[in-house]
Design a protein around this motif. Structure first.
Motif, PDB file in Angstrom:
ATOM      1  N   ASN A 139      -8.245  23.198  -3.722  1.00  0.00           N
ATOM      2  CA  ASN A 139      -9.592  23.301  -4.620  1.00  0.00           C
ATOM      3  C   ASN A 139     -10.553  22.124  -4.005  1.00  0.00           C
ATOM      4  O   ASN A 139     -10.655  21.255  -4.062  1.00  0.00           O
ATOM      5  N   TYR A 140     -11.676  22.902  -3.319  1.00  0.00           N
ATOM      6  CA  TYR A 140     -12.356  21.864  -2.373  1.00  0.00           C
ATOM      7  C   TYR A 140     -13.363  21.241  -3.389  1.00  0.00           C
ATOM      8  O   TYR A 140     -14.245  20.474  -3.033  1.00  0.00           O
ATOM      9  N   LYS A 141     -13.599  21.665  -4.675  1.00  0.00           N
ATOM     10  CA  LYS A 141     -14.393  21.131  -5.512  1.00  0.00           C
ATOM     11  C   LYS A 141     -13.738  19.883  -6.345  1.00  0.00           C
ATOM     12  O   LYS A 141     -14.291  19.568  -7.217  1.00  0.00           O
ATOM     13  N   LEU A 142     -12.594  19.714  -6.033  1.00  0.00           N
ATOM     14  CA  LEU A 142     -11.617  18.753  -6.622  1.00  0.00           C
ATOM     15  C   LEU A 142     -11.954  17.400  -5.913  1.00  0.00           C
ATOM     16  O   LEU A 142     -11.460  17.119  -4.922  1.00  0.00           O
ATOM     17  N   LEU A 143     -12.750  16.403  -6.487  1.00  0.00           N
ATOM     18  CA  LEU A 143     -13.271  15.178  -6.190  1.00  0.00           C
ATOM     19  C   LEU A 143     -12.691  14.196  -6.833  1.00  0.00           C
ATOM     20  O   LEU A 143     -13.659  13.523  -7.708  1.00  0.00           O
ATOM     21  N   PRO A 144     -11.435  13.619  -6.739  1.00  0.00           N
ATOM     22  CA  PRO A 144     -11.126  12.145  -7.485  1.00  0.00           C
ATOM     23  C   PRO A 144     -12.279  10.966  -7.269  1.00  0.00           C
ATOM     24  O   PRO A 144     -12.540  11.055  -6.134  1.00  0.00           O
ATOM     25  N   ALA A 145     -12.184  10.220  -8.349  1.00  0.00           N
ATOM     26  CA  ALA A 145     -12.729   8.887  -7.898  1.00  0.00           C
ATOM     27  C   ALA A 145     -12.158   8.017  -6.820  1.00  0.00           C
ATOM     28  O   ALA A 145     -12.843   7.558  -5.932  1.00  0.00           O
ATOM     29  N   GLN A 146     -10.729   7.939  -7.048  1.00  0.00           N
ATOM     30  CA  GLN A 146     -10.086   7.112  -6.278  1.00  0.00           C
ATOM     31  C   GLN A 146      -8.688   7.726  -6.366  1.00  0.00           C
ATOM     32  O   GLN A 146      -8.268   8.062  -7.365  1.00  0.00           O
ATOM     33  N   VAL A 147      -7.812   7.542  -5.242  1.00  0.00           N
ATOM     34  CA  VAL A 147      -6.335   7.807  -5.173  1.00  0.00           C
ATOM     35  C   VAL A 147      -5.623   6.532  -4.636  1.00  0.00           C
ATOM     36  O   VAL A 147      -5.969   5.891  -3.789  1.00  0.00           O
ATOM     37  N   PHE A 148      -4.546   6.474  -5.108  1.00  0.00           N
ATOM     38  CA  PHE A 148      -3.714   5.228  -4.877  1.00  0.00           C
ATOM     39  C   PHE A 148      -2.164   5.721  -4.937  1.00  0.00           C
ATOM     40  O   PHE A 148      -1.521   6.803  -5.075  1.00  0.00           O
ATOM     41  N   TYR A 149      -1.390   4.751  -3.872  1.00  0.00           N
ATOM     42  CA  TYR A 149       0.210   4.768  -4.128  1.00  0.00           C
ATOM     43  C   TYR A 149       0.456   3.560  -4.717  1.00  0.00           C
ATOM     44  O   TYR A 149       0.396   2.571  -4.546  1.00  0.00           O
ATOM     45  N   ARG A 150       1.028   3.874  -5.966  1.00  0.00           N
ATOM     46  CA  ARG A 150       1.358   2.867  -6.707  1.00  0.00           C
ATOM     47  C   ARG A 150      -0.040   2.084  -7.048  1.00  0.00           C
ATOM     48  O   ARG A 150      -0.747   2.478  -7.658  1.00  0.00           O
ATOM     49  N   ASP A 151       0.173   0.639  -6.820  1.00  0.00           N
ATOM     50  CA  ASP A 151      -1.068  -0.096  -7.250  1.00  0.00           C
ATOM     51  C   ASP A 151      -1.678  -0.476  -5.778  1.00  0.00           C
ATOM     52  O   ASP A 151      -2.652  -1.528  -5.591  1.00  0.00           O
ATOM     53  N   THR A 152      -1.762   0.306  -4.790  1.00  0.00           N
ATOM     54  CA  THR A 152      -2.305  -0.051  -3.389  1.00  0.00           C
ATOM     55  C   THR A 152      -3.267   1.368  -3.179  1.00  0.00           C
ATOM     56  O   THR A 152      -2.621   2.532  -3.600  1.00  0.00           O
ATOM     57  N   PRO A 153      -4.162   1.133  -2.193  1.00  0.00           N
ATOM     58  CA  PRO A 153      -4.884   2.335  -1.807  1.00  0.00           C
ATOM     59  C   PRO A 153      -4.218   3.432  -1.191  1.00  0.00           C
ATOM     60  O   PRO A 153      -3.109   3.033  -0.469  1.00  0.00           O
ATOM     61  N   LYS A 157      13.065   6.866  -3.916  1.00  0.00           N
ATOM     62  CA  LYS A 157      12.742   5.308  -3.601  1.00  0.00           C
ATOM     63  C   LYS A 157      11.804   4.658  -4.651  1.00  0.00           C
ATOM     64  O   LYS A 157      11.008   3.514  -4.417  1.00  0.00           O
ATOM     65  N   SER A 158      12.058   5.225  -5.796  1.00  0.00           N
ATOM     66  CA  SER A 158      11.282   4.809  -7.002  1.00  0.00           C
ATOM     67  C   SER A 158      11.905   5.176  -8.263  1.00  0.00           C
ATOM     68  O   SER A 158      13.036   5.648  -8.247  1.00  0.00           O
ATOM     69  N   GLY A 159      11.274   4.468  -9.141  1.00  0.00           N
ATOM     70  CA  GLY A 159      12.057   4.565 -10.554  1.00  0.00           C
ATOM     71  C   GLY A 159      11.197   4.130 -11.620  1.00  0.00           C
ATOM     72  O   GLY A 159       9.904   4.040 -11.411  1.00  0.00           O
ATOM     73  N   GLN A 160      11.675   3.772 -12.903  1.00  0.00           N
ATOM     74  CA  GLN A 160      10.672   3.364 -13.892  1.00  0.00           C
ATOM     75  C   GLN A 160       9.877   1.818 -13.693  1.00  0.00           C
ATOM     76  O   GLN A 160       8.720   2.143 -14.048  1.00  0.00           O
ATOM     77  N   PRO A 161      10.491   1.013 -12.855  1.00  0.00           N
ATOM     78  CA  PRO A 161       9.471   0.010 -12.571  1.00  0.00           C
ATOM     79  C   PRO A 161       8.504   0.467 -11.708  1.00  0.00           C
ATOM     80  O   PRO A 161       7.116   0.004 -12.267  1.00  0.00           O
ATOM     81  N   GLU A 162       8.336   1.302 -10.779  1.00  0.00           N
ATOM     82  CA  GLU A 162       7.398   1.689  -9.896  1.00  0.00           C
ATOM     83  C   GLU A 162       6.351   2.685 -10.716  1.00  0.00           C
ATOM     84  O   GLU A 162       5.006   2.342 -10.407  1.00  0.00           O
ATOM     85  N   GLU A 163       6.966   3.445 -11.714  1.00  0.00           N
ATOM     86  CA  GLU A 163       6.175   4.294 -12.529  1.00  0.00           C
ATOM     87  C   GLU A 163       5.437   3.608 -13.395  1.00  0.00           C
ATOM     88  O   GLU A 163       4.094   3.903 -13.449  1.00  0.00           O
ATOM     89  N   CYS A 164       5.939   2.432 -13.952  1.00  0.00           N
ATOM     90  CA  CYS A 164       5.041   1.641 -15.007  1.00  0.00           C
ATOM     91  C   CYS A 164       4.061   0.887 -13.949  1.00  0.00           C
ATOM     92  O   CYS A 164       2.976   0.770 -14.398  1.00  0.00           O
TER      93      CYS A 164
END
Length: 240
Positions: free
Chosen positions: A72-86, A130-137
């Motif tokens: 969907n080329y009209k989908l423009l998020p403000a920002q995207v992250f990997y957990r708490d990093t860019p 490689k993730s679980g509830q701590p990373e999701e939190c």
């Protein structure tokens, strides 16, 4: 049974790629939540100056970061992250996350989302291996703190199974780490969490036992109207 469920899931996903405009229009139109009416005068409610969030296993693509842009080329998020990093280039980009984000904020003329004027902040938790509830939190807290700490709602279209919970006797009692995390965040960050309601055998019930948000499930059409909870929310094929 496993193959049957796999084909079912593939079929549901394929229906989005075959006719995503029709599916979204049905969901947001009179047969669904009727958000389209609120987009029109005199309401004109499209989410202007509002920030909302998304936490998923993956994330939607972002122009300028990813080479492979979302369907969907009209989908423009403000920002995207990997957990708490860019987010990193072409990493954790996921079609499911893109479709969910499209339902939330797409501004395409034929694929308009619920709040096409809102700012979307999306975080990918990463592979369940490689993730679980701590990373999701951690991801949820990071999204909740965006836009100067003013994020109105955060969507989870994923969850954790009781089998993966670290407690010795896992039950839905509100005490799982992720459940307590979003209940705490809802209060501290003043944000509404909207949690996928998939339960049943093989389901993802954590954190559906939260207290301060909304647990939701998707429905299926009966005589052209979405009136029945879809059996796929049980994460198992119906019997009988």
């Amino acid at each position: 049974m496993g193959k049957k469920i796999s084909w079912l899931i593939w079929g549901l996903s394929a229906s989005w790629f075959i006719a995503p405009a029709q599916a979204l229009d049905d969901s947001l139109g009179e047969a669904g939540i009727n958000a389209n009416q609120l987009h029109q005068p005199p309401y004109d409610l499209i989410g202007r100056k509002i920030a909302i969030g998304q936490v998923e296993i993956g994330r939607p693509s972002f122009f300028g970061i990813d080479k492979a842009i979302s369907w969907n080329y009209k989908l423009l998020p403000a920002q995207v992250f990997y957990r708490d990093t860019p987010a990193k280039t072409d990493t954790d980009v996921d079609p499911h996350a893109a479709m969910v984000a499209g339902v939330m904020v797409s501004n395409d003329k034929t694929l308009k989302g619920v709040a096409p004027g809102a700012r979307l902040y999306a975080s990918a938790v990463g592979s369940p291996l490689k993730s679980g509830q701590p990373e999701e939190c951690l991801s949820a807290q990071h999204v909740a703190s965006q836009n100067g700490g003013d994020v109105r709602a955060i969507n989870f279209s994923f969850g954790e199974s009781l089998q993966r919970d670290s407690r010795s006797e896992s039950i839905l009692d509100g005490n799982a780490l992720l459940t307590q995390c979003i209940d705490w965040s809802a209060r501290v960050h003043n944000v509404l969490y909207v949690i996928a309601g998939n339960q049943g055998s093989g389901g993802i019930p954590i954190p559906t036992d939260h207290y301060n948000g909304i647990t939701t499930a998707y429905s299926t059409q009966r005589e052209g109207v979405f009136t029945k909870v879809d059996f796929a929310n049980l994460s198992a094929a119906p019997l009988g």
